[in-house]
Write a protein that holds these residues in place. Structure first.
Motif, PDB file in Angstrom:
ATOM      1  N   ALA A 105      54.877  79.260  59.650  1.00 38.90           N
ATOM      2  CA  ALA A 105      55.919  80.176  60.115  1.00 38.90           C
ATOM      3  C   ALA A 105      55.377  81.575  60.366  1.00 38.90           C
ATOM      4  CB  ALA A 105      57.054  80.220  59.089  1.00 38.90           C
ATOM      5  N   THR A 106      54.350  81.956  59.609  1.00 41.75           N
ATOM      6  CA  THR A 106      53.804  83.305  59.794  1.00 41.75           C
ATOM      7  C   THR A 106      52.553  83.271  60.675  1.00 41.75           C
ATOM      8  OG1 THR A 106      52.601  83.043  57.703  1.00 41.75           O
ATOM      9  CG2 THR A 106      54.688  84.238  57.614  1.00 41.75           C
ATOM     10  N   ASP A 107      52.343  82.103  61.285  1.00 41.52           N
ATOM     11  CA  ASP A 107      51.262  81.955  62.251  1.00 41.52           C
ATOM     12  C   ASP A 107      49.891  82.317  61.670  1.00 41.52           C
ATOM     13  OD1 ASP A 107      50.594  81.026  64.654  1.00 41.52           O
ATOM     14  OD2 ASP A 107      51.118  82.823  65.809  1.00 41.52           O
ATOM     15  N   GLN A 108      49.619  81.778  60.467  1.00 43.45           N
ATOM     16  CA  GLN A 108      48.357  82.154  59.815  1.00 43.45           C
ATOM     17  C   GLN A 108      47.436  80.951  59.589  1.00 43.45           C
ATOM     18  OE1 GLN A 108      48.537  85.575  56.968  1.00 43.45           O
ATOM     19  NE2 GLN A 108      50.541  84.722  56.530  1.00 43.45           N
ATOM     20  N   GLN A 109      47.577  79.933  60.445  1.00 45.69           N
ATOM     21  CA  GLN A 109      46.756  78.728  60.258  1.00 45.69           C
ATOM     22  C   GLN A 109      45.268  79.016  60.218  1.00 45.69           C
ATOM     23  OE1 GLN A 109      49.581  78.545  61.981  1.00 45.69           O
ATOM     24  NE2 GLN A 109      50.459  76.488  61.928  1.00 45.69           N
ATOM     25  N   ALA A 110      44.864  80.042  60.955  1.00 39.67           N
ATOM     26  CA  ALA A 110      43.433  80.331  61.022  1.00 39.67           C
ATOM     27  C   ALA A 110      42.952  81.174  59.847  1.00 39.67           C
ATOM     28  CB  ALA A 110      43.123  81.043  62.336  1.00 39.67           C
ATOM     29  N   GLU A 111      43.931  81.709  59.095  1.00 40.75           N
ATOM     30  CA  GLU A 111      43.566  82.583  57.969  1.00 40.75           C
ATOM     31  C   GLU A 111      42.982  81.799  56.803  1.00 40.75           C
ATOM     32  OE1 GLU A 111      43.373  85.702  57.371  1.00 40.75           O
ATOM     33  OE2 GLU A 111      44.334  86.521  59.175  1.00 40.75           O
ATOM     34  N   ASP A 112      42.292  82.506  55.971  1.00 43.47           N
ATOM     35  CA  ASP A 112      41.734  81.968  54.753  1.00 43.47           C
ATOM     36  C   ASP A 112      42.888  81.489  53.837  1.00 43.47           C
ATOM     37  OD1 ASP A 112      39.726  81.519  52.943  1.00 43.47           O
ATOM     38  OD2 ASP A 112      40.042  83.466  51.954  1.00 43.47           O
ATOM     39  N   GLU A 113      42.766  80.268  53.315  1.00 45.68           N
ATOM     40  CA  GLU A 113      43.840  79.683  52.521  1.00 45.68           C
ATOM     41  C   GLU A 113      44.210  80.521  51.290  1.00 45.68           C
ATOM     42  OE1 GLU A 113      44.688  75.062  51.425  1.00 45.68           O
ATOM     43  OE2 GLU A 113      42.865  75.934  50.589  1.00 45.68           O
ATOM     44  N   GLU A 114      43.192  81.028  50.609  1.00 42.04           N
ATOM     45  CA  GLU A 114      43.431  81.845  49.410  1.00 42.04           C
ATOM     46  C   GLU A 114      44.236  83.106  49.748  1.00 42.04           C
ATOM     47  OE1 GLU A 114      40.529  80.253  49.636  1.00 42.04           O
ATOM     48  OE2 GLU A 114      40.368  79.262  47.660  1.00 42.04           O
ATOM     49  N   PHE A 115      43.900  83.648  50.887  1.00 45.25           N
ATOM     50  CA  PHE A 115      44.546  84.882  51.322  1.00 45.25           C
ATOM     51  C   PHE A 115      46.032  84.644  51.583  1.00 45.25           C
ATOM     52  CE2 PHE A 115      45.849  87.716  54.758  1.00 45.25           C
ATOM     53  CZ  PHE A 115      45.506  88.955  54.222  1.00 45.25           C
ATOM     54  N   VAL A 116      46.326  83.572  52.314  1.00 43.11           N
ATOM     55  CA  VAL A 116      47.724  83.261  52.625  1.00 43.11           C
ATOM     56  C   VAL A 116      48.494  82.911  51.344  1.00 43.11           C
ATOM     57  CG1 VAL A 116      49.273  81.841  54.029  1.00 43.11           C
ATOM     58  CG2 VAL A 116      46.979  82.368  54.867  1.00 43.11           C
ATOM     59  N   ALA A 117      47.826  82.195  50.453  1.00 37.33           N
ATOM     60  CA  ALA A 117      48.479  81.802  49.194  1.00 37.33           C
ATOM     61  C   ALA A 117      48.890  83.046  48.401  1.00 37.33           C
ATOM     62  CB  ALA A 117      47.539  80.941  48.356  1.00 37.33           C
ATOM     63  N   HIS A 118      48.032  84.029  48.405  1.00 37.62           N
ATOM     64  CA  HIS A 118      48.321  85.261  47.686  1.00 37.62           C
ATOM     65  C   HIS A 118      49.551  85.960  48.274  1.00 37.62           C
ATOM     66  CE1 HIS A 118      47.414  88.603  45.111  1.00 37.62           C
ATOM     67  NE2 HIS A 118      47.495  89.429  46.137  1.00 37.62           N
ATOM     68  N   GLU A 119      49.603  85.963  49.597  1.00 36.95           N
ATOM     69  CA  GLU A 119      50.730  86.606  50.272  1.00 36.95           C
ATOM     70  C   GLU A 119      52.031  85.842  49.994  1.00 36.95           C
ATOM     71  OE1 GLU A 119      49.820  87.745  54.357  1.00 36.95           O
ATOM     72  OE2 GLU A 119      51.933  87.379  54.810  1.00 36.95           O
ATOM     73  N   TRP A 120      51.952  84.506  50.034  1.00 33.77           N
ATOM     74  CA  TRP A 120      53.126  83.673  49.757  1.00 33.77           C
ATOM     75  C   TRP A 120      53.634  83.925  48.330  1.00 33.77           C
ATOM     76  CZ3 TRP A 120      53.382  79.809  45.988  1.00 33.77           C
ATOM     77  CH2 TRP A 120      54.530  78.994  46.021  1.00 33.77           C
ATOM     78  N   LEU A 121      52.686  84.026  47.415  1.00 32.76           N
ATOM     79  CA  LEU A 121      53.023  84.259  46.016  1.00 32.76           C
ATOM     80  C   LEU A 121      53.801  85.569  45.873  1.00 32.76           C
ATOM     81  CD1 LEU A 121      52.450  83.050  43.174  1.00 32.76           C
ATOM     82  CD2 LEU A 121      50.480  84.573  43.043  1.00 32.76           C
ATOM     83  N   GLN A 122      53.295  86.606  46.538  1.00 35.52           N
ATOM     84  CA  GLN A 122      53.915  87.922  46.389  1.00 35.52           C
ATOM     85  C   GLN A 122      55.221  88.085  47.150  1.00 35.52           C
ATOM     86  OE1 GLN A 122      50.881  90.870  47.238  1.00 35.52           O
ATOM     87  NE2 GLN A 122      50.647  91.088  45.025  1.00 35.52           N
ATOM     88  N   THR A 123      55.299  87.457  48.309  1.00 36.61           N
ATOM     89  CA  THR A 123      56.491  87.707  49.125  1.00 36.61           C
ATOM     90  C   THR A 123      57.546  86.605  49.043  1.00 36.61           C
ATOM     91  OG1 THR A 123      55.508  86.711  51.089  1.00 36.61           O
ATOM     92  CG2 THR A 123      55.172  89.076  50.809  1.00 36.61           C
ATOM     93  N   VAL A 124      57.146  85.419  48.619  1.00 35.10           N
ATOM     94  CA  VAL A 124      58.127  84.324  48.552  1.00 35.10           C
ATOM     95  C   VAL A 124      58.406  83.893  47.112  1.00 35.10           C
ATOM     96  CG1 VAL A 124      58.714  81.985  49.330  1.00 35.10           C
ATOM     97  CG2 VAL A 124      57.355  83.487  50.817  1.00 35.10           C
ATOM     98  N   TYR A 125      57.383  83.391  46.454  1.00 36.79           N
ATOM     99  CA  TYR A 125      57.595  82.777  45.142  1.00 36.79           C
ATOM    100  C   TYR A 125      58.056  83.765  44.067  1.00 36.79           C
ATOM    101  CZ  TYR A 125      56.756  79.961  40.978  1.00 36.79           C
ATOM    102  OH  TYR A 125      56.907  79.295  39.800  1.00 36.79           O
ATOM    103  N   GLU A 126      57.305  84.859  43.933  1.00 32.24           N
ATOM    104  CA  GLU A 126      57.626  85.774  42.837  1.00 32.24           C
ATOM    105  C   GLU A 126      59.009  86.418  42.949  1.00 32.24           C
ATOM    106  OE1 GLU A 126      54.087  88.108  42.259  1.00 32.24           O
ATOM    107  OE2 GLU A 126      53.290  86.575  40.888  1.00 32.24           O
TER     108      GLU A 126
END
Ligand SMILES: Nc1ncnc2c1ncn2[C@@H]1O[C@H](COP(=O)(O)OP(=O)(O)OP(=O)(O)O)[C@@H](O)[C@H]1O
Ligand SMILES: [Mg+2]
Length: 421
Positions: free
Chosen positions: A326-347
């Motif tokens: 959804a955020t069009d980050q398929q090419a991004e580093d997985e760890e990086f996206v996971a961190h963003e998801w953690l901060q903006t969605v999960y937490e």
């Protein structure tokens, strides 16, 4: 560790990895059955083979079982070994022996385990929802546990719903071993030993379900025998998937990757795979030699640091994947996206749980419930309801009405008091 004198002036012996001095304040000179209600975390009713009581010590809930010294020691050691092997089981805390009553007569030892937080005895599960489906979910979890135990060479010897604790796992359950009194660890189990354990499991479960039926806790129409049979089927299917040798021609090499992927989907990592070719090199055989449970939960832990059950982890990882797309980050580093998801969605979601309701559900289960609720609301309103609105609605309409499950203490046959931690 040797302690000084207890109040009956007999030497009390405490075996523990980290002994809590507060243990010394408990009335060891009284049979567990006579412990005053004021020190118990809840008063269990009903009978179980041994006397089991729950007490709160230094902020922890502990389960105490009065049992012969040799058995207590054995069970304590066995639980430690299983814990080290990564088997889901209750955590041993201490063994108290050398007890005597006030007139100096010997009392049995006490095995202390930590109360497994957010665990539910099967009767508690059925007292909340009693559908045939529930029985199937419990035995699914039990089948997975039994396969894991057998893979490690553990013969349980008394598989039953009452010797298992269940934790919620994204709509399903995860099973934990609670009573290992009859268990033994071997280098490897024979097919006969496994079959014997499984057969006992089937018989015990059918009996326990029938018992629930006569106590009107579950539908009298439920076919207990078919639930027992389903356990056997589920166990055998999983065992075969994890251990069976598979042969194919050399042009079908993709089947190696397919097998590994299938095991990953089932929640297992293949630590060692044996690959052999026949003499003329036309066919290949593969057989998993070492498999480790927890494929999704390990991956989630590595990416986000979240400690979750296997199905919860699968659910959270799916949401992470969707976020990535959804955020069009398929090419991004997985760890990086996971961190963003953690901060903006999960937490933000789990932080929304009011403090007074934190004993109701574990955070990953809450997140799973919120995702389900989002789907439900969006269906109803025929639009995409945002997560933030969903969270509040879920808290107001659902979470509020749920019981606290963090320290639900009870013994098998008791009437399920709900205790806030
Ligand atoms: N650490 C723990 N955390 C949560 N519940 C526990 C724990 N230890 C024991 N229990 C509860 O107490 C019950 C009885 O414990 P256990 O099975 O070890 O005793 P038992 O005397 O063998 O009982 P039974 O013969 O009825 O199976 C369990 O079914 C479980 O519900
Ligand atoms: Mg038991």
């Amino acid at each position: 560790m040797q302690t000084g004198q207890n109040r009956a002036m007999a030497p009390l012996e405490i075996t523990a990895s980290r002994a809590d001095p507060a243990l010394l304040d408990l009335p060891w000179d009284l049979p567990l059955e006579e412990w005053p209600e004021s020190i118990l975390a809840a008063l269990p009713r009903g009978i179980s083979r041994h006397v089991v009581r729950f007490v709160r010590v230094s902020g922890r809930v502990l389960a105490l079982k009065e049992i012969d010294q040799a058995l207590a020691r054995r069970e304590y050691e066995m639980l430690r070994v299983l814990g080290r092997l990564g088997i889901p089981c209750v955590e041993p805390f201490a063994v108290i022996s050398g007890r005597t009553d006030r007139s100096g007569d010997p009392l049995d030892s006490v095995l202390i385990t930590r109360h497994l937080s957010f665990s539910l005895p099967y009767r508690a599960v059925f007292s909340q929802v009693s559908r045939e489906d529930t029985a199937h979910r419990l035995l699914d979890a039990l089948a997975v546990l039994l396969v894991r135990l057998h893979l490690e060479g553990f013969y349980w010897g008394d598989v039953s719903l009452s010797n298992t604790l269940f934790r919620r796992d994204a709509g399903a359950f995860a099973a934990y071993l609670v009573d290992v009194e009859t268990g033994s660890l071997h280098e490897q189990l024979s097919a006969g030993q496994r079959a014997y354990d499984l057969d006992l499991a089937r018989t015990n479960i059918i009996g326990e379900l029938m018992d629930l039926q006569s106590g009107e806790l579950i539908d009298p129409e439920l076919d207990a025998v078919s639930v027992g049979d389903a356990l056997v089927e589920r166990y055998e299917g999983l065992w075969a998937a994890l251990t069976e040798k598979e042969s194919f021609s050399v042009d079908e090499r993709w089947r190696v990757a397919a097998r590994i992927e299938h095991l990953n989907e089932l929640g297992f990592d293949v630590a060692e795979l044996e690959i052999t070719t026949d003499l003329d090199g036309t066919s290949v055989s593969i057989m998993p030699k070492v498999v480790d449970a927890g494929h999704h939960s390990r991956r989630l832990m590595r990416l986000t640091g979240i400690d979750a059950q296997e199905n919860q982890a699968r659910r959270l990882l799916n949401d992470l994947d969707q976020f990535r797309a959804a955020t069009d980050q398929q090419a991004e580093d997985e760890e990086f996206v996971a961190h963003e998801w953690l901060q903006t969605v999960y937490e933000p979601v789990v932080r929304a749980i009011p403090r007074s309701m934190r004993a109701k559900l574990e955070p990953p289960e809450f997140f799973h419930e919120v995702l389900e609720h989002k789907w439900f609301l969006s269906e109803r309103e025929q639009r995409d309801v945002p997560l933030s609105a969903t969270v509040q609605d879920y808290i107001d309409t659902q979470l509020k009405h749920r019981p606290d499950e963090r320290s639900l203490v009870t013994t098998e046959t008791s009437a399920l008091p709900i205790v806030e931690s």
